[in-house]
Scaffold this motif. Structure first.
Motif, PDB file in Angstrom:
ATOM      1  N   ASN A 282       0.829  -1.214   0.000  1.00 36.71           N
ATOM      2  CA  ASN A 282       0.000   0.000   0.000  1.00 36.71           C
ATOM      3  C   ASN A 282       0.861   1.261   0.000  1.00 36.71           C
ATOM      4  O   ASN A 282       0.540   2.247   0.661  1.00 36.71           O
ATOM      5  N   LEU A 283       1.938   1.232  -0.766  1.00 36.30           N
ATOM      6  CA  LEU A 283       2.823   2.383  -0.823  1.00 36.30           C
ATOM      7  C   LEU A 283       2.172   3.500  -1.644  1.00 36.30           C
ATOM      8  O   LEU A 283       1.417   3.243  -2.584  1.00 36.30           O
ATOM      9  N   LEU A 284       2.470   4.728  -1.282  1.00 38.40           N
ATOM     10  CA  LEU A 284       1.949   5.887  -2.006  1.00 38.40           C
ATOM     11  C   LEU A 284       3.115   6.750  -2.466  1.00 38.40           C
ATOM     12  O   LEU A 284       3.906   7.242  -1.656  1.00 38.40           O
ATOM     13  N   LEU A 285       3.220   6.918  -3.780  1.00 37.88           N
ATOM     14  CA  LEU A 285       4.276   7.753  -4.364  1.00 37.88           C
ATOM     15  C   LEU A 285       3.649   8.993  -4.979  1.00 37.88           C
ATOM     16  O   LEU A 285       2.637   8.899  -5.687  1.00 37.88           O
ATOM     17  N   ARG A 286       4.245  10.160  -4.727  1.00 39.15           N
ATOM     18  CA  ARG A 286       3.742  11.436  -5.264  1.00 39.15           C
ATOM     19  C   ARG A 286       4.677  11.902  -6.376  1.00 39.15           C
ATOM     20  O   ARG A 286       5.832  12.200  -6.152  1.00 39.15           O
ATOM     21  N   TYR A 287       4.128  11.954  -7.566  1.00 40.26           N
ATOM     22  CA  TYR A 287       4.877  12.177  -8.807  1.00 40.26           C
ATOM     23  C   TYR A 287       4.944  13.669  -9.117  1.00 40.26           C
ATOM     24  O   TYR A 287       3.929  14.366  -9.056  1.00 40.26           O
ATOM     25  N   PHE A 288       6.124  14.162  -9.463  1.00 35.76           N
ATOM     26  CA  PHE A 288       6.258  15.593  -9.755  1.00 35.76           C
ATOM     27  C   PHE A 288       7.251  15.807 -10.892  1.00 35.76           C
ATOM     28  O   PHE A 288       8.097  14.960 -11.185  1.00 35.76           O
ATOM     29  N   GLU A 289       7.107  16.942 -11.527  1.00 31.95           N
ATOM     30  CA  GLU A 289       8.072  17.373 -12.541  1.00 31.95           C
ATOM     31  C   GLU A 289       9.100  18.273 -11.876  1.00 31.95           C
ATOM     32  O   GLU A 289       8.735  19.250 -11.213  1.00 31.95           O
ATOM     33  N   PRO A 290      10.394  17.981 -12.042  1.00 33.94           N
ATOM     34  CA  PRO A 290      11.418  18.844 -11.434  1.00 33.94           C
ATOM     35  C   PRO A 290      11.319  20.269 -11.968  1.00 33.94           C
ATOM     36  O   PRO A 290      10.850  20.498 -13.092  1.00 33.94           O
ATOM     37  N   ASP A 291      11.748  21.194 -11.152  1.00 33.12           N
ATOM     38  CA  ASP A 291      11.739  22.604 -11.544  1.00 33.12           C
ATOM     39  C   ASP A 291      12.959  22.876 -12.411  1.00 33.12           C
ATOM     40  O   ASP A 291      13.897  23.576 -12.019  1.00 33.12           O
ATOM     41  N   PHE A 292      12.939  22.273 -13.588  1.00 33.38           N
ATOM     42  CA  PHE A 292      14.056  22.444 -14.523  1.00 33.38           C
ATOM     43  C   PHE A 292      13.500  22.570 -15.932  1.00 33.38           C
ATOM     44  O   PHE A 292      12.676  21.759 -16.361  1.00 33.38           O
ATOM     45  N   THR A 293      13.919  23.591 -16.630  1.00 35.33           N
ATOM     46  CA  THR A 293      13.565  23.780 -18.026  1.00 35.33           C
ATOM     47  C   THR A 293      14.802  24.274 -18.757  1.00 35.33           C
ATOM     48  O   THR A 293      15.520  25.152 -18.259  1.00 35.33           O
ATOM     49  N   ARG A 294      15.064  23.698 -19.894  1.00 35.00           N
ATOM     50  CA  ARG A 294      16.203  24.165 -20.690  1.00 35.00           C
ATOM     51  C   ARG A 294      15.981  25.626 -21.059  1.00 35.00           C
ATOM     52  O   ARG A 294      14.915  26.003 -21.545  1.00 35.00           O
ATOM     53  N   GLN A 295      16.975  26.444 -20.816  1.00 34.72           N
ATOM     54  CA  GLN A 295      16.837  27.881 -21.042  1.00 34.72           C
ATOM     55  C   GLN A 295      17.521  28.280 -22.338  1.00 34.72           C
ATOM     56  O   GLN A 295      18.676  27.927 -22.581  1.00 34.72           O
ATOM     57  N   TYR A 296      16.794  29.008 -23.172  1.00 35.66           N
ATOM     58  CA  TYR A 296      17.373  29.516 -24.408  1.00 35.66           C
ATOM     59  C   TYR A 296      16.519  30.676 -24.899  1.00 35.66           C
ATOM     60  O   TYR A 296      15.388  30.877 -24.445  1.00 35.66           O
ATOM     61  N   LEU A 297      17.074  31.453 -25.820  1.00 33.62           N
ATOM     62  CA  LEU A 297      16.362  32.575 -26.422  1.00 33.62           C
ATOM     63  C   LEU A 297      15.454  32.047 -27.523  1.00 33.62           C
ATOM     64  O   LEU A 297      15.907  31.380 -28.452  1.00 33.62           O
TER      65      LEU A 297
END
Length: 621
Positions: free
Chosen positions: A268-283
């Motif tokens: 009965n494990l519970l895992l909370r899924y998230f997107e890391p606060d990372f985005t490739r930065q470019y102009l």
């Protein structure tokens, strides 16, 4: 089956005649009725044999053949079928008539239990009945590992189940194993977010979920969404005895059998899924939609402002700098007309860009940006008189447009907002006039205009409006002047304040607060309507009648917004909770609710009508 002696009924010939007559009678009775089919087949295909047998030991071949009682096909086999331990080379799985053949492309490890989890990919050919939760196991050694680890994966922010995501374990308990080594055993979540990792041996494990963008079973990309459990998992199994009743018929018991039922401790494990606060930065791009406006669009918020080095113009203090709310767009508004008159601006722009190692490094681009100018259509070919042209010029006087939130049904809590599409200066010698209608007369009110930014793009009038009263706002000509020389025309707007009886009020009463809780009022689409810091009595006033929901997150860092997790810092996403039911509010109603946000388990909190199954997000950012 009992054999019937046809001779006993008068010989074979007589029997044949009786049968023929019966068939003819049935045919006449059913004439025009069409084919008479039996009950619809709703049974899934059944495996009847396999090579090797399911659960075989000391099997070292890489091919497995499974035979069924009917013709079968595979649906979405690449998405659904999972082999554990994970295979770096994709296995070949095909259906041939009544057989499913599996060929493992990776070399088999010694003394290892292999699980081929088909999920519901196997269906019969005719009715598409699915064989649910079917898996096949064998071992290259003398023993089969039979422990399981199970649970549910949910989105950390919305608490929705997440489907199609790999969940895996490591017996190497170092934090870096998840980022440097492939999973040892894996499963994949179903549409309810549930998973079962099978064929686990006794030991201690760390468990993770991974949106594996490059299919290498390790978290080596900073943009890969993930989940991790803070504690170590030690799987085990206990057996509980239960009685199984076998019936002779609907009323008579034949025997009662004692059976052993396994209970897996880590189920009965519970895992909370998230997107890391990372985005490739470019102009993304640079553009000049107006000669005096130079904009730069980046795909991610900027931590450090770029450096603009002019090559064919001078940049002293003759500009205004505008930053978007998310700091991903920068706009230079030039106040020097000499710059605006240059058709093409040449400059070097130095900014931080994500390199091939996913680190920010300085990047300098030399750019040439051409101004977009309005086409001046010549009048020479029309042969019109100079007087006509003068009249047209008077008609074409252009004013700076004013945008407002004026409404005939103005909310009592709103500020009156004036917005402009370019920076402006307000002439204080031409004050904004706000008047209240009393009987048939207009009475001037003491209302002050406040700039909402340093560029003069937005101004607000804040006032305690009286319900059901009529107000009038008047702006004098040239009260606002833009940097391109345009000024406003006279402006007038009349608006009426809504009655208090048209609103509803919601009270949320909470006793157990840590101090960091923030409440969000949601609509039926989970759009955030209001956000307030939670208190023992939180009041949502002036609500439109309708259906609402309440969500809470614990603001651990005090920045007044929900923050995602960070595996490198071993930080989970900020905790989220849902009030488990809907609030239906009516006009002139006050609804009060006491809520202990930890009273229910997390999986039982979110109202069913809001739950939407999320899928694994595979995208480059």
């Amino acid at each position: 089956m009992k054999k019937i002696n046809l001779i006993a009924f008068g010989g074979a010939r007589a029997c044949f005649l009786y049968l023929l007559a019966g068939l003819l009678a049935m045919s006449c009775a059913n004439r025009g009725g069409g084919p008479q089919g039996g009950p619809k087949d709703i049974a899934p295909p059944i495996p009847i044999k396999s090579v090797p047998t399911n659960g075989a030991t000391n099997y070292t071949n890489s091919t497995i053949d499974i035979y069924f009682d009917e013709i079968v096909v595979l649906e979405k086999s690449y998405e659904k079928i999972v082999v554990s331990p994970p295979q770096l080379k994709s296995p070949i799985v095909k259906a041939y008539g009544r057989k499913v053949a599996v060929e493992l492309a990776d070399s088999l490890e010694p003394n290892t239990t292999y699980i081929i989890d088909f999920s519901d990919a196997i269906v019969d050919n005719n009715e598409k009945n699915r064989l649910l939760d079917y898996y096949f196991s064998f071992s290259t050694g003398a023993d089969i590992d039979s422990l399981m680890i199970g649970g549910t994966l949910i989105d950390a922010h919305t608490l929705n189940p997440v489907s199609g995501v790999l969940v895996g374990i490591h017996s190497n308990l170092n934090d870096s194993a998840f980022q440097k080594l492939p999973f040892e055993r894996i499963s994949k979540t179903n549409d309810k977010g549930e998973f079962w990792i099978k064929g686990v041996k006794k030991g201690a494990y760390k468990i993770f979920a991974l949106g594996d963008l490059n299919s290498n079973y390790m978290a080596d990309q900073p943009i890969e969404p993930l989940a991790f459990l803070d504690s170590i998992v030690v799987p085990d199994v206990t057996f509980a005895e239960h009685l199984d009743t076998i019936w002779k018929d609907s009323t008579t018991i034949d025997t009662i059998v004692k059976r052993q039922h396994p209970n897996f401790t880590a189920s009965n494990l519970l895992l909370r899924y998230f997107e890391p606060d990372f985005t490739r930065q470019y102009l993304v791009k640079a553009e000049r939609v107006e000669p005096y406006k130079l904009s730069f669009y980046f795909n991610a918020p900027l931590g450090t402002l770029p450096v603009l080095q002019p090559l064919n113009f001078k940049l002293d203090h003759n500009y205004l700098l505008q930053q978007s709310a998310h700091r991903d767009t920068l706009t230079y508004w030039f106040t020097d007309t000499l710059i605006s008159q240059i058709d093409t601006l040449s400059y070097a722009l130095t900014y931080l860009k994500t390199d091939s190692t996913n680190q920010l490094s300085a990047q300098t681009d030399t750019l040439n940006t051409v101004a977009r100018r309005k086409v001046d259509v010549s009048d020479k070919s029309t042969g019109r008189s100079s007087r006509s042209k003068e009249n047209d010029a008077k008609k074409k006087i252009e004013f700076l447009p004013i945008k407002t939130n004026s409404s005939t049904n103005f909310d009592v809590y709103n500020s009156f907002i004036l917005t402009f599409d370019k920076p402006t200066k307000y002439d204080v010698s031409k004050p904004i006039v706000v008047e209240l209608k009393v009987d048939s007369l207009w009475q001037k009110m003491d209302v002050k205009l406040h700039p909402d930014d340093s560029l003069g793009l937005q101004y607000s009038l804040q006032y305690n409006w009286q319900p059901e009263k009529m107000y009038r706002l008047k702006v004098d000509s040239a009260a606002f002047l833009a940097l391109d020389g345009l000024h406003t025309n006279t402006y007038e707007s009349t608006f009426k304040i809504r009655s208090l009886e048209s609103y509803a009020t919601l009270f949320i009463m909470m006793d157990k607060l840590s101090g960091g809780e923030i409440l969000e009022l949601l609509d039926k689409n989970e759009k955030v309507i209001r956000t307030v810091k939670a208190t023992k009595e939180t009041v949502f006033q002036y609500l439109n009648p309708g259906d609402y929901y309440v969500r809470l997150f614990v603001d651990e860092n005090g920045n007044n917004k929900w923050d995602t997790g960070n595996y490198a810092a071993k930080k989970q996403a900020e905790s989220v909770y849902y009030c488990p039911f809907k609030f239906t509010l009516r006009a002139f109603w006050e609804v009060e609710e006491n809520w202990d946000y930890k009273a229910l388990p997390l999986l039982k909190q979110k109202p069913e009508e809001l739950i939407k199954s999320s899928t694994n997000k595979k995208k480059n950012k």
